[in-house]
Design an enzyme around this catalytic site. Structure first.
Site, PDB file in Angstrom:
ATOM      1  N   HIS A 179       0.827  -1.226   0.000  1.00 17.93           N
ATOM      2  CA  HIS A 179       0.000   0.000   0.000  1.00 17.93           C
ATOM      3  C   HIS A 179       0.855   1.266   0.000  1.00 17.93           C
ATOM      4  O   HIS A 179       0.323   2.358  -0.156  1.00 17.93           O
ATOM      5  CB  HIS A 179      -0.930   0.017   1.216  1.00 17.93           C
ATOM      6  CG  HIS A 179      -1.975  -1.064   1.190  1.00 17.93           C
ATOM      7  ND1 HIS A 179      -2.840  -1.241   0.133  1.00 17.93           N
ATOM      8  CD2 HIS A 179      -2.275  -2.045   2.085  1.00 17.93           C
ATOM      9  CE1 HIS A 179      -3.634  -2.274   0.378  1.00 17.93           C
ATOM     10  NE2 HIS A 179      -3.312  -2.781   1.550  1.00 17.93           N
ATOM     11  N   ASP A 225      -2.341 -10.467  -2.850  1.00 16.68           N
ATOM     12  CA  ASP A 225      -2.976 -10.083  -1.580  1.00 16.68           C
ATOM     13  C   ASP A 225      -4.447  -9.767  -1.861  1.00 16.68           C
ATOM     14  O   ASP A 225      -4.803  -9.351  -2.962  1.00 16.68           O
ATOM     15  CB  ASP A 225      -2.262  -8.841  -1.027  1.00 16.68           C
ATOM     16  CG  ASP A 225      -2.709  -8.462   0.367  1.00 16.68           C
ATOM     17  OD1 ASP A 225      -1.986  -8.812   1.321  1.00 16.68           O
ATOM     18  OD2 ASP A 225      -3.778  -7.830   0.509  1.00 16.68           O
ATOM     19  N   HIS A 283      -6.115  -7.319  -0.895  1.00 14.77           N
ATOM     20  CA  HIS A 283      -6.309  -5.885  -1.123  1.00 14.77           C
ATOM     21  C   HIS A 283      -5.478  -5.402  -2.302  1.00 14.77           C
ATOM     22  O   HIS A 283      -4.357  -5.865  -2.516  1.00 14.77           O
ATOM     23  CB  HIS A 283      -5.917  -5.102   0.133  1.00 14.77           C
ATOM     24  CG  HIS A 283      -6.675  -5.543   1.351  1.00 14.77           C
ATOM     25  ND1 HIS A 283      -6.159  -6.440   2.254  1.00 14.77           N
ATOM     26  CD2 HIS A 283      -7.926  -5.218   1.769  1.00 14.77           C
ATOM     27  CE1 HIS A 283      -7.067  -6.653   3.212  1.00 14.77           C
ATOM     28  NE2 HIS A 283      -8.128  -5.931   2.945  1.00 14.77           N
ATOM     29  N   ASP A 298      -4.491 -13.113   2.773  1.00 20.21           N
ATOM     30  CA  ASP A 298      -5.770 -12.680   3.335  1.00 20.21           C
ATOM     31  C   ASP A 298      -6.926 -12.966   2.378  1.00 20.21           C
ATOM     32  O   ASP A 298      -8.053 -12.522   2.604  1.00 20.21           O
ATOM     33  CB  ASP A 298      -5.741 -11.202   3.764  1.00 20.21           C
ATOM     34  CG  ASP A 298      -5.031 -10.304   2.776  1.00 20.21           C
ATOM     35  OD1 ASP A 298      -4.638 -10.780   1.699  1.00 20.21           O
ATOM     36  OD2 ASP A 298      -4.862  -9.106   3.091  1.00 20.21           O
TER      37      ASP A 298
HETATM   38 ZN    ZN Z   1      -4.231  -7.370   2.331  1.00 20.39          ZN
END
Ligand code: ZN
Length: 349
Positions: free
Chosen positions: A159, A195, A197, A284
């Protein structure tokens, strides 16, 4: 497969604002230690410390002034008399100025972040620089001829953008490794982000470039963090036009739909013909992960590793997210063992 690991990550465990209260961050030291325990139990291979690198190698993925901010943030914060974790509380969103760096640490915390999910603590710089160094060490191993390596990075990185921390991330370990691969002679590098996200930071870092292809499978940002990045129509800009592939997937995605998206990614990567692959490895996507919405079972992570092995590329795995601490280690090792098994199966006899 060699795993690179550093105990320095234990120096970083901050707080976050959750459920209207300040709580210990969900992204905690136990994550990395659980993965390490599973790596050892599965006898995946040697576990080695990373080599220290000069922070100038983080520049390229990040701006020089952002790296300096991270390095000095805690001392700037404590110089104001504050000793608790530093969290940003104001951001230069639409209609506010984002071209001027504030002089105060309170202003700079907001200037260099996207949310309040990345606390600065006394041990943050030690942990994040060690984490980035694991990725750099892993990349050196792969570029020296190893078929694969695993950088057990914590804190995660995907991120974190050119000038931005957020989502538990500070230095973008995968992007720093990809940038280093380019410095060391790789012509084309792929960063594949699995991931749950969207890896908004990695996307931002390489959005205008055609020498690093970014491909991401993730929860649709219409419903999922980071909300403001990760749509399918984000395809790169300028020289990077066509070199950013987002594959957002709906809530409840299980292996069949995931595998289909992975096939789309494989075709794009194959057409690009990269020299090296960096995998932003978040688990995740697991069905029991407490903050995500995919339905991958533990056995599916073996299949993911096997699929990536068929790509036939020197591969650096860089640890990102995954928050079901009891299962995170098993799922990570499943990917890595699947990859090794897939490679063995793919080799000519
Ligand atoms: Zn994540």
């Amino acid at each position: 497969m060699i795993t690179y690991y550093s105990t320095e990550h234990q120096r970083h465990h901050g707080v976050e604002l959750k459920d209207a209260a300040i709580k210990p961050s969900f992204e905690k030291p136990g994550r990395a230690d659980t993965i390490l325990a599973q790596v050892r139990q599965a006898a995946l291979g040697a576990v080695q410390p990373g080599q220290a690198h000069d922070s100038s190698l983080y520049v390229g993925a990040h701006s020089e002034r952002y790296v300096r901010f991270l390095q000095q943030a805690w001392s700037d914060w404590t110089a104001t008399g504050q000793t608790h974790d530093a969290l940003p509380l104001i951001w230069p969103v639409r209609d506010l100025r984002s071209d001027l760096e504030p002089a105060t640490i309170d202003g700079r915390l907001g200037f260099y972040s996207m949310d309040a999910g990345s606390p600065i603590t006394a041990g943050t710089w030690a942990a994040i620089s060690a984490s980035a160094d694991l990725a750099l060490t892993g990349m050196a191993t792969v570029q020296a001829g190893a078929p694969a390596a695993f950088a057990l990075c914590r804190p995660p990185g995907h991120h974190a953008g050119p000038e931005m921390m957020g989502g538990y991330c500070y230095l973008n370990n995968a992007a720093i490794a990809a940038q280093q691969a380019r410095r060391q002679g790789a012509q084309r590098v792929v960063v594949l982000d699995v991931d749950f996200h969207h890896g908004n930071g990695t996307q931002s870092i390489f959005y205008g470039r055609d020498d690093v292809l970014f491909v991401s499978l993730h929860g649709d940002p219409v419903h999922c963090y980071p909300y403001f990045s990760g749509h399918a129509d984000e395809i790169g800009a300028g020289a990077g036009l066509g070199f950013n592939l987002n594959l957002p997937l709906s809530k409840g995605t299980a292996w069949p739909a995931y595998q289909a998206a992975l096939q789309v990614a494989a075709q794009r990567v194959q057409a690009y013909a990269p020299d090296v692959l960096v995998v932003s490895l978040g688990v995740d996507t697991f069905e029991h992960d407490p903050i995500s919405h995919f339905r991958l079972a533990s056995a599916d992570f073996v299949r993911l590793g096997e699929s990536l092995a068929t790509w036939g590329l020197p591969t650096l795995f860089v640890m990102e997210g995954g928050y079901m601490v009891d299962d995170i280690g098993r799922n990570v090792v499943n990917v890595l063992q699947g990859f090794e098994g897939g490679r063995a199966g793919a080799q000519p006899v």
